[in-house]
Scaffold this motif. Structure first.
Motif, mmCIF file in Angstrom:
data_model
loop_
_atom_site.group_PDB
_atom_site.id
_atom_site.type_symbol
_atom_site.label_atom_id
_atom_site.label_comp_id
_atom_site.label_asym_id
_atom_site.label_seq_id
_atom_site.Cartn_x
_atom_site.Cartn_y
_atom_site.Cartn_z
ATOM 1 N N ARG A 181 0.796 -1.228 0.000
ATOM 2 C CA ARG A 181 0.000 0.000 0.000
ATOM 3 C C ARG A 181 0.832 1.283 0.000
ATOM 4 O O ARG A 181 0.555 2.203 -0.760
ATOM 5 C CB ARG A 181 -0.927 0.025 1.227
ATOM 6 C CG ARG A 181 -1.989 -1.046 1.206
ATOM 7 C CD ARG A 181 -3.047 -0.828 2.276
ATOM 8 N NE ARG A 181 -2.530 -0.850 3.643
ATOM 9 C CZ ARG A 181 -2.197 -1.971 4.300
ATOM 10 N NH1 ARG A 181 -2.302 -3.154 3.699
ATOM 11 N NH2 ARG A 181 -1.759 -1.923 5.545
ATOM 12 N N ILE A 182 1.847 1.341 0.854
ATOM 13 C CA ILE A 182 2.592 2.598 1.005
ATOM 14 C C ILE A 182 3.540 2.821 -0.180
ATOM 15 O O ILE A 182 3.714 3.943 -0.641
ATOM 16 C CB ILE A 182 3.359 2.608 2.351
ATOM 17 C CG1 ILE A 182 2.343 2.533 3.516
ATOM 18 C CG2 ILE A 182 4.212 3.864 2.493
ATOM 19 C CD1 ILE A 182 2.976 2.330 4.889
ATOM 20 N N LEU A 234 14.933 1.847 1.696
ATOM 21 C CA LEU A 234 14.328 2.859 2.579
ATOM 22 C C LEU A 234 15.355 3.379 3.589
ATOM 23 O O LEU A 234 15.064 3.507 4.773
ATOM 24 C CB LEU A 234 13.085 2.292 3.285
ATOM 25 C CG LEU A 234 12.037 1.662 2.347
ATOM 26 C CD1 LEU A 234 10.894 1.073 3.143
ATOM 27 C CD2 LEU A 234 11.538 2.683 1.344
ATOM 28 N N PHE A 235 16.564 3.621 3.073
ATOM 29 C CA PHE A 235 17.693 4.193 3.813
ATOM 30 C C PHE A 235 18.368 3.231 4.790
ATOM 31 O O PHE A 235 19.320 3.616 5.470
ATOM 32 C CB PHE A 235 17.307 5.500 4.536
ATOM 33 C CG PHE A 235 16.885 6.580 3.573
ATOM 34 C CD1 PHE A 235 17.820 7.268 2.821
ATOM 35 C CD2 PHE A 235 15.538 6.883 3.386
ATOM 36 C CE1 PHE A 235 17.432 8.249 1.916
ATOM 37 C CE2 PHE A 235 15.138 7.862 2.480
ATOM 38 C CZ PHE A 235 16.088 8.543 1.747
ATOM 39 N N VAL A 236 17.918 1.965 4.857
ATOM 40 C CA VAL A 236 18.608 0.966 5.687
ATOM 41 C C VAL A 236 20.003 0.731 5.109
ATOM 42 O O VAL A 236 20.163 0.600 3.891
ATOM 43 C CB VAL A 236 17.828 -0.372 5.710
ATOM 44 C CG1 VAL A 236 18.645 -1.459 6.402
ATOM 45 C CG2 VAL A 236 16.485 -0.203 6.393
ATOM 46 N N CYS A 250 7.674 8.481 10.168
ATOM 47 C CA CYS A 250 6.896 9.343 9.257
ATOM 48 C C CYS A 250 6.383 8.556 8.056
ATOM 49 O O CYS A 250 5.268 8.808 7.580
ATOM 50 C CB CYS A 250 7.753 10.503 8.774
ATOM 51 S SG CYS A 250 8.318 11.589 10.095
ATOM 52 N N LEU A 251 7.176 7.607 7.568
ATOM 53 C CA LEU A 251 6.783 6.809 6.401
ATOM 54 C C LEU A 251 5.479 6.056 6.663
ATOM 55 O O LEU A 251 4.574 6.041 5.824
ATOM 56 C CB LEU A 251 7.909 5.825 6.057
ATOM 57 C CG LEU A 251 7.692 4.880 4.868
ATOM 58 C CD1 LEU A 251 7.586 5.653 3.559
ATOM 59 C CD2 LEU A 251 8.841 3.864 4.770
ATOM 60 N N GLY A 255 3.388 8.358 4.435
ATOM 61 C CA GLY A 255 3.601 7.768 3.119
ATOM 62 C C GLY A 255 4.928 8.144 2.491
ATOM 63 O O GLY A 255 5.817 8.710 3.140
ATOM 64 N N SER A 256 5.039 7.864 1.191
ATOM 65 C CA SER A 256 6.340 7.894 0.512
ATOM 66 C C SER A 256 6.930 9.283 0.330
ATOM 67 O O SER A 256 8.109 9.409 0.024
ATOM 68 C CB SER A 256 6.232 7.207 -0.856
ATOM 69 O OG SER A 256 5.335 7.928 -1.679
#
Length: 317
Positions: A181-182, A234-236, A250-251, A255-256
């Motif tokens: 979804r996100i 996602l920045f990992v 925040c994600l 959302g994106s």
């Protein structure tokens, strides 16, 4: 008196050999005060067993950081994962007991040892090792969403989810919220959503930081070369753990768009450094450099310009 900074962080990651203990200690002494204050506010907000619901207050609280002890509950509620889990009791266990798929299981197994080799909890020798939980979550997801199955990058995301929730089933439903979804179409065969968003970032940089946009265009650098890892993982393994978790707070709520805001903040803060680049390898190297150092380590300060970054003049912040 603050406890000494240990060689392994609270999430199980070994600190690198060049880790700046003095700078971290200085940052953490300030951040600890903020964390304590936020924890008291969150405890009041979450009093009782009421659901966390999206609201201007919750948005403000989330942007200032969710304390670790509340993160799983808040992420589950705001992402819709809790509702999905409640509506599908026993579903995760049924997926694990379902018919095997050797291709899927082999692909997941291959990546297990490559997932966080610097984390003591993911090692074979750990008791218990989180590799088993990671395998289960990824295989269950591959069976659940056959259109996506398993692709590289998801192992890092699922790993972080397991470290935060300490619960396989919750990690599975959060992964489903992210992938389904996100961030639709980020993962899977075409990765169309991922490619589109990388191009959108390029357009945003040309509009907001035209000198950087012009430099990249002049050298013919594809955005995918520079930032695909930022988007896929996602920045990992790109930014420090605590900073990544603050971004994910925040994600799951907004959302994106947070990914674009983080990317623009990083590029804007280091614009001068990037503009000194004279070749494609030099540009690539500088994009690696901008994800290190005190600016990204000091997660609370870092998130302030991120939250204030406008993506469209008509929709700020």
């Amino acid at each position: 008196v603050l406890p000494a900074v240990r060689p392994v962080d609270p999430y199980g990651f070994e600190r690198p050999g060049d880790f700046d203990y003095a700078a971290y200690e200085e940052f953490f002494s300030t951040y600890l005060v903020i964390l304590t204050r936020r924890a008291i506010k969150w405890s009041k907000l979450l009093k009782g067993s009421g659901r966390v619901q999206k609201s201007p207050t919750v948005k403000r609280y989330v942007r200032k950081g969710v304390p670790l002890e509340h993160r799983a509950r808040v992420w589950m509620a705001l992402s819709g994962a809790q509702a999905q889990m409640d509506q599908n009791p026993g579903y995760y266990q049924r997926l694990l007991q379902g018919e095997g798929d050797p291709g899927l299981e082999d692909a997941v197994s291959t990546d297990l040892n490559r997932t966080f080799p610097d984390n003591v909890r993911f090692r074979d020798s750990a008791q218990p090792s989180l590799q088993k939980a990671l395998f289960n979550v990824l295989v269950a997801f591959g069976r659940h969403n056959r259109g996506v199955g398993y692709c590289q990058g998801m192992n890092f995301i699922a790993g972080y989810l397991i470290l935060v929730t300490r619960d396989e089933e919750e990690s599975f439903w959060l992964l489903d919220a992210l992938v389904g979804r996100i961030l639709p179409d980020y993962y899977g065969p075409g990765m169309l959503g991922l490619k589109t968003d990388q191009e959108v970032l390029g357009d945003l940089v040309r509009a907001k930081l035209p000198a950087v946009g012009a430099l990249l265009d002049r050298h013919g650098v594809l955005w995918a070369l520079l930032v695909s890892r930022w988007f896929i993982c996602l920045f990992v393994d790109v930014l420090p753990v605590e900073t990544v978790l603050r971004i994910w707070d925040c994600l799951f709520n907004e959302g994106s768009k947070i990914i674009f805001r983080v990317a623009l903040t990083l590029i804007k803060q280091h614009q001068a450094l990037i503009l000194e680049a004279t070749s494609v390898p030099d540009i690539c190297d500088r994009f690696k450099q901008i994800t290190r150092g005190s600016f990204v380590m000091e997660c609370h300060t870092f998130m302030q310009p991120v939250a204030a970054t406008c993506l469209e003049p008509s929709a700020c912040p």
